[in-house]
Design a protein around this motif. Structure first.
Motif, PDB file in Angstrom:
ATOM      1  N   ALA A  90     -21.444 -29.367  -9.101  1.00 45.62           N
ATOM      2  CA  ALA A  90     -21.097 -30.746  -9.476  1.00 45.62           C
ATOM      3  C   ALA A  90     -20.957 -30.911 -10.991  1.00 45.62           C
ATOM      4  CB  ALA A  90     -22.160 -31.703  -8.953  1.00 45.62           C
ATOM      5  N   GLY A  91     -21.242 -29.825 -11.743  1.00 46.94           N
ATOM      6  CA  GLY A  91     -21.072 -29.881 -13.193  1.00 46.94           C
ATOM      7  C   GLY A  91     -22.298 -30.328 -13.958  1.00 46.94           C
ATOM      8  N   ALA A  92     -23.443 -30.417 -13.275  1.00 44.76           N
ATOM      9  CA  ALA A  92     -24.675 -30.841 -13.955  1.00 44.76           C
ATOM     10  C   ALA A  92     -25.502 -29.613 -14.325  1.00 44.76           C
ATOM     11  CB  ALA A  92     -25.485 -31.749 -13.035  1.00 44.76           C
ATOM     12  N   THR A  93     -26.350 -29.768 -15.337  1.00 45.02           N
ATOM     13  CA  THR A  93     -27.273 -28.693 -15.698  1.00 45.02           C
ATOM     14  C   THR A  93     -28.420 -28.694 -14.700  1.00 45.02           C
ATOM     15  OG1 THR A  93     -26.696 -28.927 -18.009  1.00 45.02           O
ATOM     16  CG2 THR A  93     -28.746 -27.778 -17.527  1.00 45.02           C
ATOM     17  N   TRP A 136     -38.990 -19.536  -8.853  1.00 48.85           N
ATOM     18  CA  TRP A 136     -38.501 -18.340  -9.546  1.00 48.85           C
ATOM     19  C   TRP A 136     -37.156 -17.878  -9.014  1.00 48.85           C
ATOM     20  CZ3 TRP A 136     -42.999 -14.441 -10.751  1.00 48.85           C
ATOM     21  CH2 TRP A 136     -43.978 -15.107 -11.506  1.00 48.85           C
ATOM     22  N   THR A 137     -36.786 -18.394  -7.846  1.00 46.75           N
ATOM     23  CA  THR A 137     -35.544 -17.921  -7.232  1.00 46.75           C
ATOM     24  C   THR A 137     -34.533 -19.033  -6.992  1.00 46.75           C
ATOM     25  OG1 THR A 137     -36.512 -18.167  -5.031  1.00 46.75           O
ATOM     26  CG2 THR A 137     -36.671 -15.984  -6.063  1.00 46.75           C
ATOM     27  N   GLU A 138     -34.884 -20.265  -7.356  1.00 48.17           N
ATOM     28  CA  GLU A 138     -33.971 -21.378  -7.060  1.00 48.17           C
ATOM     29  C   GLU A 138     -33.870 -22.358  -8.218  1.00 48.17           C
ATOM     30  OE1 GLU A 138     -33.865 -22.317  -2.342  1.00 48.17           O
ATOM     31  OE2 GLU A 138     -35.648 -22.992  -3.408  1.00 48.17           O
ATOM     32  N   MET A 139     -32.674 -22.946  -8.342  1.00 46.77           N
ATOM     33  CA  MET A 139     -32.451 -24.044  -9.274  1.00 46.77           C
ATOM     34  C   MET A 139     -31.810 -25.179  -8.496  1.00 46.77           C
ATOM     35  SD  MET A 139     -31.132 -22.072 -12.691  1.00 46.77           S
ATOM     36  CE  MET A 139     -31.998 -22.897 -14.019  1.00 46.77           C
ATOM     37  N   GLN A 140     -32.086 -26.405  -8.946  1.00 50.34           N
ATOM     38  CA  GLN A 140     -31.603 -27.566  -8.199  1.00 50.34           C
ATOM     39  C   GLN A 140     -30.679 -28.416  -9.059  1.00 50.34           C
ATOM     40  OE1 GLN A 140     -34.652 -30.388  -6.965  1.00 50.34           O
ATOM     41  NE2 GLN A 140     -33.572 -30.722  -5.035  1.00 50.34           N
ATOM     42  N   CYS A 141     -29.632 -28.936  -8.424  1.00 46.84           N
ATOM     43  CA  CYS A 141     -28.717 -29.860  -9.104  1.00 46.84           C
ATOM     44  C   CYS A 141     -29.347 -31.251  -9.093  1.00 46.84           C
ATOM     45  CB  CYS A 141     -27.367 -29.882  -8.396  1.00 46.84           C
ATOM     46  SG  CYS A 141     -26.265 -31.161  -9.051  1.00 46.84           S
ATOM     47  N   LEU A 166     -27.954 -34.026  -9.627  1.00 50.45           N
ATOM     48  CA  LEU A 166     -27.037 -35.039  -9.087  1.00 50.45           C
ATOM     49  C   LEU A 166     -26.995 -35.026  -7.565  1.00 50.45           C
ATOM     50  CD1 LEU A 166     -23.968 -34.672 -11.487  1.00 50.45           C
ATOM     51  CD2 LEU A 166     -25.793 -36.365 -11.595  1.00 50.45           C
ATOM     52  N   THR A 167     -26.866 -33.829  -7.002  1.00 41.97           N
ATOM     53  CA  THR A 167     -26.679 -33.729  -5.546  1.00 41.97           C
ATOM     54  C   THR A 167     -27.958 -33.319  -4.818  1.00 41.97           C
ATOM     55  OG1 THR A 167     -26.071 -31.398  -5.677  1.00 41.97           O
ATOM     56  CG2 THR A 167     -24.295 -33.004  -5.914  1.00 41.97           C
ATOM     57  N   GLY A 168     -28.943 -32.782  -5.571  1.00 42.86           N
ATOM     58  CA  GLY A 168     -30.167 -32.312  -4.928  1.00 42.86           C
ATOM     59  C   GLY A 168     -30.018 -30.956  -4.268  1.00 42.86           C
ATOM     60  N   GLN A 169     -28.809 -30.383  -4.326  1.00 46.55           N
ATOM     61  CA  GLN A 169     -28.595 -29.078  -3.709  1.00 46.55           C
ATOM     62  C   GLN A 169     -29.248 -27.981  -4.536  1.00 46.55           C
ATOM     63  OE1 GLN A 169     -24.261 -28.976  -3.174  1.00 46.55           O
ATOM     64  NE2 GLN A 169     -24.666 -28.615  -1.030  1.00 46.55           N
ATOM     65  N   THR A 170     -29.782 -26.981  -3.859  1.00 46.86           N
ATOM     66  CA  THR A 170     -30.368 -25.854  -4.583  1.00 46.86           C
ATOM     67  C   THR A 170     -29.430 -24.659  -4.510  1.00 46.86           C
ATOM     68  OG1 THR A 170     -31.575 -25.159  -2.609  1.00 46.86           O
ATOM     69  CG2 THR A 170     -32.752 -26.566  -4.171  1.00 46.86           C
ATOM     70  N   GLU A 171     -29.498 -23.842  -5.554  1.00 46.70           N
ATOM     71  CA  GLU A 171     -28.726 -22.598  -5.599  1.00 46.70           C
ATOM     72  C   GLU A 171     -29.682 -21.478  -5.978  1.00 46.70           C
ATOM     73  OE1 GLU A 171     -25.267 -22.719  -8.093  1.00 46.70           O
ATOM     74  OE2 GLU A 171     -24.634 -24.684  -7.366  1.00 46.70           O
TER      75      GLU A 171
END
Length: 200
Positions: A170-173, A179-184, A186-191
């Motif tokens: 979504a273009g947000a930081t 240790w294995t996940e980051m979350q957006c 804006l959308t709450g989605q994790t990568e």
């Protein structure tokens, strides 16, 4: 006797730039004469400097030099911690442009490669490069060695090494959540990422 006059311009030269004609200037440091064209070229990146000859010298052509940035810019060395931007992710490795060595920014282009076996310290055979890094990620890594093809081998196999900053779809930081996940935000989605542990 008249002093030698040194004129340093703000003009920047990069390798291959023409600095002048051999009939008018002599090549100094960071410059060379191409015999076939009788032109003086820059051999490195830096500021152009012209040095006038003393008046008692028969050859009155000024000397043109290129003063390189190397003295100021940082250079990666084995054992140094670098900040790099991931440019490409393949199945077995990721490549990155090194931006900083420690607190100092680099002035030349240095490429780093994070190999699959250097991503983390445990379960190395289970590392999925595409779940560890994405192009555009900013990573903190340790320089292991100068590898082949002028690329440095980098490691993120310590807790404090890995992805520091990443942009979501979504273009947000994104914010690290483990240790294995980051979350957006804006959308709450994790990568999935190989996240650098920040702080204690």
């Amino acid at each position: 006797m008249q002093e030698t006059v040194v004129k340093e311009s703000e003009e920047l030269a990069t390798p291959g730039d023409v600095l002048g004609r051999a009939a008018e200037v002599k090549p100094g440091r960071g410059a060379y004469l191409a015999p076939h064209s009788n032109l003086v070229y820059a051999s490195l990146t830096g500021r152009v400097r012209t040095v006038s000859p003393p008046p008692d010298v028969p050859d009155q052509r000024p000397t043109v030099e290129v003063i390189g940035h190397k003295a100021h810019g940082a250079v990666p060395e084995p054992g140094s911690v670098v900040i790099a931007r991931v440019t490409k992710v393949l199945n077995r490795m990721a490549s990155a442009d090194i931006l900083c060595v420690g607190p100092k920014s680099v002035r030349e282009k240095f490429t780093g490669i994070i190999r699959q076996q250097d991503v983390r310290a445990t379960e190395i055979d289970k590392v999925d490069m595409h779940l560890s890094f994405r192009p555009g990620d900013i990573v903190r890594a340790l320089v292991l060695s100068l590898g082949d093809a002028r690329a440095y081998y980098l490691s993120t196999a310590k807790n404090e090494l890995g992805v520091l900053s990443a942009e979501s779809a979504a273009g947000a930081t994104m914010v690290p959540v483990s240790w294995t996940e980051m979350q957006c935000p804006l959308t709450g989605q994790t990568e999935k990422r190989k996240v650098a542990k920040v702080g204690s």
